[in-house]
Enzyme design. Structure first.
Site, PDB file in Angstrom:
ATOM      1  N   LYS A 252     -11.551   0.236  -1.553  1.00 24.38           N
ATOM      2  CA  LYS A 252     -11.635   1.675  -1.748  1.00 24.38           C
ATOM      3  C   LYS A 252     -10.904   2.027  -3.042  1.00 24.38           C
ATOM      4  O   LYS A 252     -10.103   1.237  -3.527  1.00 24.38           O
ATOM      5  CB  LYS A 252     -11.091   2.426  -0.550  1.00 24.38           C
ATOM      6  CG  LYS A 252      -9.703   2.004  -0.071  1.00 24.38           C
ATOM      7  CD  LYS A 252      -9.406   2.709   1.244  1.00 24.38           C
ATOM      8  CE  LYS A 252      -8.033   2.333   1.778  1.00 24.38           C
ATOM      9  NZ  LYS A 252      -8.061   1.113   2.602  1.00 24.38           N
TER      10      LYS A 252
ATOM     11  N   ASP B 138      -5.570   2.810  -3.900  1.00 21.78           N
ATOM     12  CA  ASP B 138      -6.886   2.775  -3.250  1.00 21.78           C
ATOM     13  C   ASP B 138      -7.179   3.992  -2.382  1.00 21.78           C
ATOM     14  O   ASP B 138      -8.335   4.286  -2.104  1.00 21.78           O
ATOM     15  CB  ASP B 138      -7.121   1.454  -2.490  1.00 21.78           C
ATOM     16  CG  ASP B 138      -6.085   1.179  -1.426  1.00 21.78           C
ATOM     17  OD1 ASP B 138      -5.116   1.958  -1.311  1.00 21.78           O
ATOM     18  OD2 ASP B 138      -6.233   0.165  -0.712  1.00 21.78           O
ATOM     19  N   ARG B 139      -6.134   4.727  -1.963  1.00 22.23           N
ATOM     20  CA  ARG B 139      -6.391   5.934  -1.164  1.00 22.23           C
ATOM     21  C   ARG B 139      -6.440   7.174  -2.058  1.00 22.23           C
ATOM     22  O   ARG B 139      -5.943   7.150  -3.183  1.00 22.23           O
ATOM     23  CB  ARG B 139      -5.282   6.138  -0.135  1.00 22.23           C
ATOM     24  CG  ARG B 139      -5.242   5.070   0.922  1.00 22.23           C
ATOM     25  CD  ARG B 139      -4.244   5.429   2.006  1.00 22.23           C
ATOM     26  NE  ARG B 139      -4.369   4.464   3.102  1.00 22.23           N
ATOM     27  CZ  ARG B 139      -3.836   4.609   4.289  1.00 22.23           C
ATOM     28  NH1 ARG B 139      -3.115   5.680   4.572  1.00 22.23           N
ATOM     29  NH2 ARG B 139      -4.013   3.695   5.226  1.00 22.23           N
TER      30      ARG B 139
ATOM     31  N   ASP C  17      -0.789   1.674  -4.084  1.00 19.81           N
ATOM     32  CA  ASP C  17      -1.588   0.708  -4.846  1.00 19.81           C
ATOM     33  C   ASP C  17      -2.893   1.288  -5.369  1.00 19.81           C
ATOM     34  O   ASP C  17      -3.747   0.555  -5.873  1.00 19.81           O
ATOM     35  CB  ASP C  17      -1.859  -0.540  -4.001  1.00 19.81           C
ATOM     36  CG  ASP C  17      -2.636  -0.233  -2.739  1.00 19.81           C
ATOM     37  OD1 ASP C  17      -2.493   0.881  -2.203  1.00 19.81           O
ATOM     38  OD2 ASP C  17      -3.401  -1.099  -2.286  1.00 19.81           O
TER      39      ASP C  17
ATOM     40  N   ASP D 124      -2.338   6.667  -3.520  1.00 14.91           N
ATOM     41  CA  ASP D 124      -1.221   6.022  -2.817  1.00 14.91           C
ATOM     42  C   ASP D 124      -0.565   4.921  -3.646  1.00 14.91           C
ATOM     43  O   ASP D 124      -0.873   4.745  -4.829  1.00 14.91           O
ATOM     44  CB  ASP D 124      -1.692   5.471  -1.460  1.00 14.91           C
ATOM     45  CG  ASP D 124      -2.548   4.234  -1.598  1.00 14.91           C
ATOM     46  OD1 ASP D 124      -3.250   4.120  -2.620  1.00 14.91           O
ATOM     47  OD2 ASP D 124      -2.517   3.366  -0.707  1.00 14.91           O
TER      48      ASP D 124
ATOM     49  N   SER E 276       0.812  -1.220   0.000  1.00 14.76           N
ATOM     50  CA  SER E 276       0.000   0.000   0.000  1.00 14.76           C
ATOM     51  C   SER E 276       0.844   1.269   0.000  1.00 14.76           C
ATOM     52  O   SER E 276       1.649   1.477  -0.891  1.00 14.76           O
ATOM     53  CB  SER E 276      -0.970  -0.037   1.184  1.00 14.76           C
ATOM     54  OG  SER E 276      -1.884   1.012   1.087  1.00 14.76           O
ATOM     55  N   HIS E 277       0.677   2.083   1.027  1.00 10.06           N
ATOM     56  CA  HIS E 277       1.321   3.396   1.072  1.00 10.06           C
ATOM     57  C   HIS E 277       2.713   3.341   1.719  1.00 10.06           C
ATOM     58  O   HIS E 277       3.321   4.380   1.920  1.00 10.06           O
ATOM     59  CB  HIS E 277       0.416   4.345   1.846  1.00 10.06           C
ATOM     60  CG  HIS E 277      -0.058   3.737   3.129  1.00 10.06           C
ATOM     61  ND1 HIS E 277      -1.083   2.819   3.157  1.00 10.06           N
ATOM     62  CD2 HIS E 277       0.378   3.857   4.385  1.00 10.06           C
ATOM     63  CE1 HIS E 277      -1.262   2.425   4.406  1.00 10.06           C
ATOM     64  NE2 HIS E 277      -0.388   3.030   5.166  1.00 10.06           N
TER      65      HIS E 277
HETATM   66  C1  G6P Z   1      -5.950   0.144   6.040  1.00  9.80           C
HETATM   67  C2  G6P Z   1      -7.325  -0.266   5.665  1.00  9.80           C
HETATM   68  C3  G6P Z   1      -8.303   0.841   5.942  1.00  9.80           C
HETATM   69  C4  G6P Z   1      -8.205   1.286   7.369  1.00  9.80           C
HETATM   70  C5  G6P Z   1      -6.798   1.604   7.755  1.00  9.80           C
HETATM   71  C6  G6P Z   1      -6.743   1.785   9.256  1.00  9.80           C
HETATM   72  O1  G6P Z   1      -5.522   1.196   5.220  1.00  9.80           O
HETATM   73  O2  G6P Z   1      -7.377  -0.595   4.296  1.00  9.80           O
HETATM   74  O3  G6P Z   1      -9.592   0.401   5.634  1.00  9.80           O
HETATM   75  O4  G6P Z   1      -8.975   2.434   7.592  1.00  9.80           O
HETATM   76  O5  G6P Z   1      -5.944   0.537   7.393  1.00  9.80           O
HETATM   77  O6  G6P Z   1      -5.469   1.847   9.699  1.00  9.80           O
HETATM   78  P1  G6P Z   1      -5.121   1.946  11.242  1.00  9.80           P
HETATM   79  O7  G6P Z   1      -3.636   2.124  11.202  1.00  9.80           O
HETATM   80  O8  G6P Z   1      -5.831   3.152  11.793  1.00  9.80           O
HETATM   81  O9  G6P Z   1      -5.572   0.673  11.918  1.00  9.80           O
HETATM   82 ZN    ZN Z   2      -3.395   1.491  -0.383  1.00 11.36          ZN
END
Ligand code: G6P
Ligand code: ZN
Length: 579
Positions: free
Chosen positions: A402, A306-307, A304, A302, A137-138
């Site tokens: 997302k 999705d953000r 991948d 981000d 991801s990010h």
């Molecule tokens: C990931 C999930 C999101 C979620 C986030 C929460 O990015 O895909 O759906 O909101 O994690 O992260 P946290 O670090 O707050 O648990």
């Molecule tokens: Zn992501």
């Protein structure tokens, strides 16, 4: 390389079985590796960990060992990724093990690239049995940074805990890997290659996704905006996966100029960047948008894809407002919602801006725990169309992830819809205008999140224990300065579709004026504990809407510190990040 080490060991110590499919499958002995427990965002580690012998291969084989054969034998799997370092080697390993386990066909994005939302879309469109996403991801990428792998099942949604728990169990007892003896696939060329009955198809990662976007949105409407000389647009792909999507979608299809795409080439190390679209890590974009004569609209996505982050000129749209504004404007501006959204949902710490939209539009509304997976059941059951999280995630039931580009197209649709009759030279309705009008209609939910990264786990856990103890002693009507407590609890969620229950999802103090103070520990941090403190206050009075969020929330932030003794428990004076 990793695949070579598998081949090497297979030739010395494995048995070759002649398969009816016409490809040779080698059985490679292996041993369990500790620590391969996945969350619903998949398995994430430093890439050096994944590059150890059989590390990835073990996990992939453990995954096949966890599925029932009818879920993959002769079936179709999708393979995508965000372009980060090690994805190409990993693609070869995954394809060969898929073939070794009897998968009929793997559909892989060119160069191993396909965004998370696109993988979800392709799984659904092609009725695949599931798919793999190679991404952390990010998180930063490159030889010293992170790698990750996630499995989504046939609805396009990340595998539920029932599957990920099984995978973990199987990583602890694995003894052999089944790997097809086929050559490396040329991922740079589109097309179909057959090895016996096993097929690999290298596809354009954009086309299925683009087709879905054209179905969801009115591309002519968006084009009318992006081709205006008096509207300037910038999209920052952060050298991540949406670089592959930005030009085909925004430039070629929608008429944006080529120079409106920044950092548009996906790089294995994201150009040394941290591909997280927020005010801290997308600083270059923020500076451009806050400069004199900056563009009218800015967005970023981000690693991948999705953000998302949405900006107007000199104006940041907080994700909690973004989902509310998309929902409020969806019916008129977005053809997919022409009959109105079915229902709306947000994660618990996300501000209540969306609640007010649901109330006004008389729509079913759901508050779920943090994590996109909680939206999926509601979507499958036809109860939910538009949802979002404060953590820069926004999306809808067009897929089961997302979707960053979807959010950008949704905002462009709203702005285009509002300006469609504007003549050249007439002042356009801006992003800031849309947000301020929304506040004037619905009231403003001031919102801020304080992150305390890499705290000592002990202090962080003690703070949560302390808070749980104090909510058990709290009662309605308790006075805290000018705030009167409505209730305090540790968020518990019962899924309205399958009745499953999750507890301890965040301690919250909710006051009679709707203000909220929430604490939870991050589920995604990689070192120590990350404490998140969420502060929200509703302001109906439009004359106060222009206030800075930090100023407006100051009394509540001070109350949050005193309720939690955060500074004592964590030893931290200042947060690491303020959103
Ligand atoms: C990931 C999930 C999101 C979620 C986030 C929460 O990015 O895909 O759906 O909101 O994690 O992260 P946290 O670090 O707050 O648990
Ligand atoms: Zn992501």
């Amino acid at each position: 390389s990793h695949s070579l080490s598998i081949k090497a060991s297979s030739s010395s110590s494995s048995t070759a079985i002649a398969e009816p499919e016409g490809i040779k499958i080698n059985t490679v002995p292996t041993k369990p590796i500790e620590g391969q427990k996945t969350g619903t965002s998949g398995l994430r580690k430093k890439v050096k960990v994944f590059m150890q012998e059989n590390y990835l291969a073990n996990w992939i084989q453990a995954l096949f060992n966890s599925l029932s054969p009818e879920d993959y034998k002769n079936g179709l799997l999708v393979l995508g990724g965000d372009g980060r370092y090690f994805n190409k080697e990993a693609s070869q390993i995954i394809i060969k093990i898929a073939a070794g386990n009897g998968v009929g066909k793997v559909l892989v994005g060119k160069e191993g690239i396909m965004s998370t939302p696109a993988v979800s879309a392709v799984i659904r469109k092609r009725k695949a049995n599931g798919g793999f996403i190679m991404s952390a991801s990010h998180n930063p990428g490159g030889p010293d940074y992170d790698w990750g792998i996630k499995f989504n099942y046939n609805s396009g949604q990340p595998a539920p805990e029932s599957i990920t728990d099984k995978i973990y169990g199987n990583t602890l007892s694995i003894s052999q890997i089944k790997i097809a003896d086929i050559p490396d696939i040329d991922l740079s060329r589109l097309g179909v290659t057959k090895y016996g009955n096993f097929i690999v198809e290298v596809v354009d990662p954009v086309s299925d996704y683009l087709e879905l976007m054209e179905h969801v949105f009115d591309f002519e409407l968006i084009r009318s905006l992006l081709s205006r000389p008096d509207f300037r647009f910038i999209f920052d792909a952060m050298h991540a996966v949406t670089g592959a999507y930005a030009k085909p979608i925004f430039v070629d299809k929608l008429g944006a100029s080529l120079d409106s795409i920044a950092n548009g080439v996906p790089l294995e190390d994201f150009g040394h960047g941290h591909p997280d679209p927020n005010l801290t890590y997308a600083k270059d974009l923020v500076n451009i948008m806050y400069s004199k004569n900056g563009p009218d609209f800015g967005a970023a996505s981000d690693g991948d894809g999705d953000r998302n982050m949405i900006l107007g000129r000199g104006f940041f749209v907080t994700p909690s407002d973004s989902v509310a504004i998309i929902a409020a404007n969806s019916q008129g501006a977005i053809p997919y919602f022409k009959n109105g959204p079915k229902g709306l949902a947000r994660s618990m710490p996300t501000s209540g801006a969306l609640d007010r939209v649901a109330e006004k539009l008389n729509l079913p509304f759901f508050e779920v725990p943090t994590g996109w997976k909680f939206f999926g059941n509601l979507m499958d059951d036809g109860k939910l169309s538009i949802c979002g999280e404060e953590s820069f995630g926004t999306g809808s039931d067009h897929i089961r992830e997302k979707d960053g580009i979807w959010a950008v197209l949704a905002w462009l649709s709203i702005i285009a819809h509002r300006n469609k009759d504007k003549k050249p030279g007439e002042k356009l309705v801006s992003v800031a205008d849309v947000v301020k009008e929304h506040w004037a209609t619905f009231g403003r939910n001031f919102f801020s999140r304080y992150d305390y990264e890499e705290c000592e786990s002990e202090g962080a856990n003690k703070m949560i224990e302390y808070l749980r103890d104090s909510i058990s002693k709290s009662k309605q009507g308790d006075k805290h300065g000018s705030y009167v407590l409505q209730y305090a609890d540790d968020f518990k969620y019962t899924d309205p579709v399958d009745g499953s229950v999750v507890t301890k999802q965040g301690v919250r103090f909710v006051f009679t004026d709707g203000s909220r103070i929430i604490f939870r520990l991050s589920g995604t941090g990689s070192a120590g504990a990350t404490v998140r403190m969420y502060i929200e206050q509703f302001e109906p009075d439009a004359s106060k809407h222009e206030m800075d969020a930090q100023t407006a929330l100051k009394p509540l932030i001070d109350l949050a510190f005193s309720l939690s003794k955060l500074k004592d428990f964590t030893g931290r004076e200042q947060p690491t990040v303020i959103t």
